[in-house]
Design a protein around this motif. Structure first.
Motif, PDB file in Angstrom:
ATOM      1  N   GLN A  92       0.859  -1.189   0.000  1.00 13.76           N
ATOM      2  CA  GLN A  92       0.000   0.000   0.000  1.00 13.76           C
ATOM      3  C   GLN A  92       0.889   1.231   0.000  1.00 13.76           C
ATOM      4  O   GLN A  92       1.886   1.289   0.732  1.00 13.76           O
ATOM      5  CB  GLN A  92      -0.938   0.051   1.207  1.00 13.76           C
ATOM      6  CG  GLN A  92      -2.010   1.134   1.043  1.00 13.76           C
ATOM      7  CD  GLN A  92      -2.874   1.304   2.279  1.00 13.76           C
ATOM      8  OE1 GLN A  92      -2.678   2.249   3.027  1.00 13.76           O
ATOM      9  NE2 GLN A  92      -3.821   0.397   2.484  1.00 13.76           N
TER      10      GLN A  92
ATOM     11  N   LEU B 259      -2.967   3.479  -3.012  1.00 10.34           N
ATOM     12  CA  LEU B 259      -3.011   2.401  -3.993  1.00 10.34           C
ATOM     13  C   LEU B 259      -2.659   1.110  -3.265  1.00 10.34           C
ATOM     14  O   LEU B 259      -1.573   0.997  -2.681  1.00 10.34           O
ATOM     15  CB  LEU B 259      -2.022   2.668  -5.125  1.00 10.34           C
ATOM     16  CG  LEU B 259      -1.983   1.588  -6.212  1.00 10.34           C
ATOM     17  CD1 LEU B 259      -3.308   1.556  -6.984  1.00 10.34           C
ATOM     18  CD2 LEU B 259      -0.819   1.824  -7.169  1.00 10.34           C
ATOM     19  N   GLU B 260      -3.570   0.168  -3.274  1.00  9.07           N
ATOM     20  CA  GLU B 260      -3.345  -1.117  -2.603  1.00  9.07           C
ATOM     21  C   GLU B 260      -3.200  -2.203  -3.659  1.00  9.07           C
ATOM     22  O   GLU B 260      -4.040  -2.319  -4.561  1.00  9.07           O
ATOM     23  CB  GLU B 260      -4.494  -1.429  -1.649  1.00  9.07           C
ATOM     24  CG  GLU B 260      -4.131  -2.473  -0.604  1.00  9.07           C
ATOM     25  CD  GLU B 260      -5.093  -2.463   0.571  1.00  9.07           C
ATOM     26  OE1 GLU B 260      -5.797  -3.473   0.768  1.00  9.07           O
ATOM     27  OE2 GLU B 260      -5.147  -1.433   1.284  1.00  9.07           O
TER      28      GLU B 260
ATOM     29  N   GLY C 245      -1.845   4.701 -10.549  1.00  5.55           N
ATOM     30  CA  GLY C 245      -3.157   4.090 -10.459  1.00  5.55           C
ATOM     31  C   GLY C 245      -3.137   2.634 -10.880  1.00  5.55           C
ATOM     32  O   GLY C 245      -2.091   2.088 -11.256  1.00  5.55           O
ATOM     33  N   PRO C 246      -4.290   1.973 -10.851  1.00  2.53           N
ATOM     34  CA  PRO C 246      -4.367   0.552 -11.200  1.00  2.53           C
ATOM     35  C   PRO C 246      -3.886   0.228 -12.612  1.00  2.53           C
ATOM     36  O   PRO C 246      -3.306  -0.838 -12.833  1.00  2.53           O
ATOM     37  CB  PRO C 246      -5.863   0.241 -11.048  1.00  2.53           C
ATOM     38  CG  PRO C 246      -6.353   1.236 -10.058  1.00  2.53           C
ATOM     39  CD  PRO C 246      -5.574   2.486 -10.347  1.00  2.53           C
ATOM     40  N   GLU C 247      -4.134   1.137 -13.562  1.00  2.00           N
ATOM     41  CA  GLU C 247      -3.760   0.838 -14.945  1.00  2.00           C
ATOM     42  C   GLU C 247      -2.260   0.599 -15.071  1.00  2.00           C
ATOM     43  O   GLU C 247      -1.816  -0.389 -15.677  1.00  2.00           O
ATOM     44  CB  GLU C 247      -4.185   1.990 -15.881  1.00  2.00           C
ATOM     45  CG  GLU C 247      -5.683   2.241 -15.916  1.00  2.00           C
ATOM     46  CD  GLU C 247      -6.176   3.118 -14.772  1.00  2.00           C
ATOM     47  OE1 GLU C 247      -7.396   3.333 -14.713  1.00  2.00           O
ATOM     48  OE2 GLU C 247      -5.356   3.561 -13.941  1.00  2.00           O
TER      49      GLU C 247
ATOM     50  N   ARG D 236      -5.623  -8.144  -6.785  1.00  2.00           N
ATOM     51  CA  ARG D 236      -6.444  -6.954  -6.526  1.00  2.00           C
ATOM     52  C   ARG D 236      -5.552  -5.724  -6.582  1.00  2.00           C
ATOM     53  O   ARG D 236      -4.518  -5.672  -5.936  1.00  2.00           O
ATOM     54  CB  ARG D 236      -7.081  -7.073  -5.136  1.00  2.00           C
ATOM     55  CG  ARG D 236      -7.927  -5.895  -4.718  1.00  2.00           C
ATOM     56  CD  ARG D 236      -8.587  -6.176  -3.367  1.00  2.00           C
ATOM     57  NE  ARG D 236      -7.602  -6.479  -2.328  1.00  2.00           N
ATOM     58  CZ  ARG D 236      -7.004  -5.553  -1.582  1.00  2.00           C
ATOM     59  NH1 ARG D 236      -7.281  -4.269  -1.767  1.00  2.00           N
ATOM     60  NH2 ARG D 236      -6.130  -5.900  -0.653  1.00  2.00           N
ATOM     61  N   VAL D 237      -5.965  -4.742  -7.366  1.00  2.00           N
ATOM     62  CA  VAL D 237      -5.256  -3.466  -7.453  1.00  2.00           C
ATOM     63  C   VAL D 237      -6.309  -2.376  -7.436  1.00  2.00           C
ATOM     64  O   VAL D 237      -7.110  -2.258  -8.367  1.00  2.00           O
ATOM     65  CB  VAL D 237      -4.405  -3.355  -8.735  1.00  2.00           C
ATOM     66  CG1 VAL D 237      -3.648  -2.032  -8.752  1.00  2.00           C
ATOM     67  CG2 VAL D 237      -3.429  -4.521  -8.854  1.00  2.00           C
ATOM     68  N   GLU D 238      -6.330  -1.571  -6.364  1.00  2.00           N
ATOM     69  CA  GLU D 238      -7.387  -0.570  -6.266  1.00  2.00           C
ATOM     70  C   GLU D 238      -6.920   0.691  -5.537  1.00  2.00           C
ATOM     71  O   GLU D 238      -6.034   0.643  -4.682  1.00  2.00           O
ATOM     72  CB  GLU D 238      -8.606  -1.145  -5.550  1.00  2.00           C
ATOM     73  CG  GLU D 238      -8.360  -1.610  -4.133  1.00  2.00           C
ATOM     74  CD  GLU D 238      -9.625  -2.143  -3.463  1.00  2.00           C
ATOM     75  OE1 GLU D 238     -10.722  -1.585  -3.735  1.00  2.00           O
ATOM     76  OE2 GLU D 238      -9.528  -3.095  -2.677  1.00  2.00           O
ATOM     77  N   LEU D 239      -7.540   1.792  -5.912  1.00  2.00           N
ATOM     78  CA  LEU D 239      -7.333   3.058  -5.219  1.00  2.00           C
ATOM     79  C   LEU D 239      -8.353   3.164  -4.089  1.00  2.00           C
ATOM     80  O   LEU D 239      -9.544   2.932  -4.294  1.00  2.00           O
ATOM     81  CB  LEU D 239      -7.508   4.231  -6.185  1.00  2.00           C
ATOM     82  CG  LEU D 239      -6.374   4.450  -7.195  1.00  2.00           C
ATOM     83  CD1 LEU D 239      -6.798   5.459  -8.256  1.00  2.00           C
ATOM     84  CD2 LEU D 239      -5.097   4.915  -6.504  1.00  2.00           C
ATOM     85  N   ILE D 240      -7.852   3.523  -2.895  1.00  2.00           N
ATOM     86  CA  ILE D 240      -8.704   3.582  -1.714  1.00  2.00           C
ATOM     87  C   ILE D 240      -8.575   4.965  -1.079  1.00  2.00           C
ATOM     88  O   ILE D 240      -7.487   5.352  -0.640  1.00  2.00           O
ATOM     89  CB  ILE D 240      -8.295   2.510  -0.691  1.00  2.00           C
ATOM     90  CG1 ILE D 240      -8.374   1.111  -1.317  1.00  2.00           C
ATOM     91  CG2 ILE D 240      -9.166   2.598   0.565  1.00  2.00           C
ATOM     92  CD1 ILE D 240      -7.823   0.008  -0.432  1.00  2.00           C
TER      93      ILE D 240
END
Length: 263
Positions: A134, A255-256, A172-174, A189-193
């Motif tokens: 993270q 970003l996790e 970001g995830p991209e 899993r790749v996501e912005l939190i």
């Protein structure tokens, strides 16, 4: 390179520690894993992981000699068999495939060379080893960045930033999905939190700024650094006032990244 004040950081990083505790829980550790903690800083998060490893061990690494010295002095790495620290740059990982888990909290946004980091992680992971990272992601602390950018342009400060160059690795995830694939890691899993970072008023906000905005602060002569810090803090609070309990809020974006090594 900027110089960290490890003791000051340790006293002023309760929010980062809170987020790390949440992240550690997601590992669902058995207790016998060999873990690499990238960007271990003052070592308190690494030590928290070590306490969960009844039969395993954790190695904390950081590029800052000040952080590693502080971690060794305060966490007893010479006496705790399952806890150790080394000064290593995250971009230069050169381990054998010895780790079951690679973990990192609030660290990797200090570099822009994330593919190189992920390639090193791939090399040091055992088959089916896990990755949980993270870091600051795209859009992280945009409001404070805008405030600092405005202050840098003022006549009083602009001379110190004429040749200034620093960029956080906020992605970001991209980007990360592509880098994971290139590194040979399977994305889970790749996501912005979004996160709300809360500080105890002006002084709490100043403590966080003082310990984490080092590239900007250390561009200014030492005798003016406190003035620069408080101009940034007061300007921020002028735009984003304290809440009814006297607390300052900074909107963060984390970003996790969760992935696995499949060979």
């Amino acid at each position: 390179m900027f110089k960290w004040n490890a003791g000051d950081y340790s006293r002023s990083s309760s929010e980062q520690e809170k987020w790390a505790t949440e992240l550690i829980a997601k590992l669902k550790l058995r207790g016998d894993e060999r873990i690499l903690d990238i960007g271990c800083g003052d070592g308190k998060v690494t030590a928290a992981i070590a306490r969960l490893l009844t039969e395993g061990s954790v190695l904390g690494i950081d590029s800052s000699p000040e952080m590693i010295f502080f971690a060794c002095q305060t966490r007893g790495c010479d006496t705790n068999k399952n806890l150790s620290f080394l000064k290593i740059d995250a971009r230069e990982l050169d381990f054998q495939p010895e780790f079951d888990v690679v973990f990192s909290n609030a660290a990797l946004h200090w570099t822009t060379e994330h593919l190189k980091v992920l390639q090193g992680i791939k090399k040091c992971l055992r088959p089916f080893g896990k990755v949980l990272l993270q870091m600051g992601g795209r859009g992280n602390t945009e409001a404070m960045l805008t405030v600092v950018s405005t202050i840098m342009g003022k006549s009083k400060w602009s001379e110190y930033f004429t040749n200034f160059s620093f960029k956080y690795g906020f992605y970001g995830p991209e980007e990360y999905l592509a880098w994971l694939e290139m590194a040979g890691l399977n994305a889970i899993r790749v996501e912005l939190i979004p996160k709300d970072m809360v500080h105890g008023g002006e002084e709490g906000l100043a403590a966080w700024f003082r310990t984490t905005w080092l590239p900007y602060i250390q561009a200014v002569p030492q005798h003016l650094q406190e003035e620069f810090i408080y101009e940034a803090v007061k300007t921020y609070i002028g735009k984003y006032p304290l809440d009814t309990q006297g607390r300052a809020h900074v909107q963060m974006m984390r970003l996790e990244v969760e992935a696995q090594n499949i060979q």
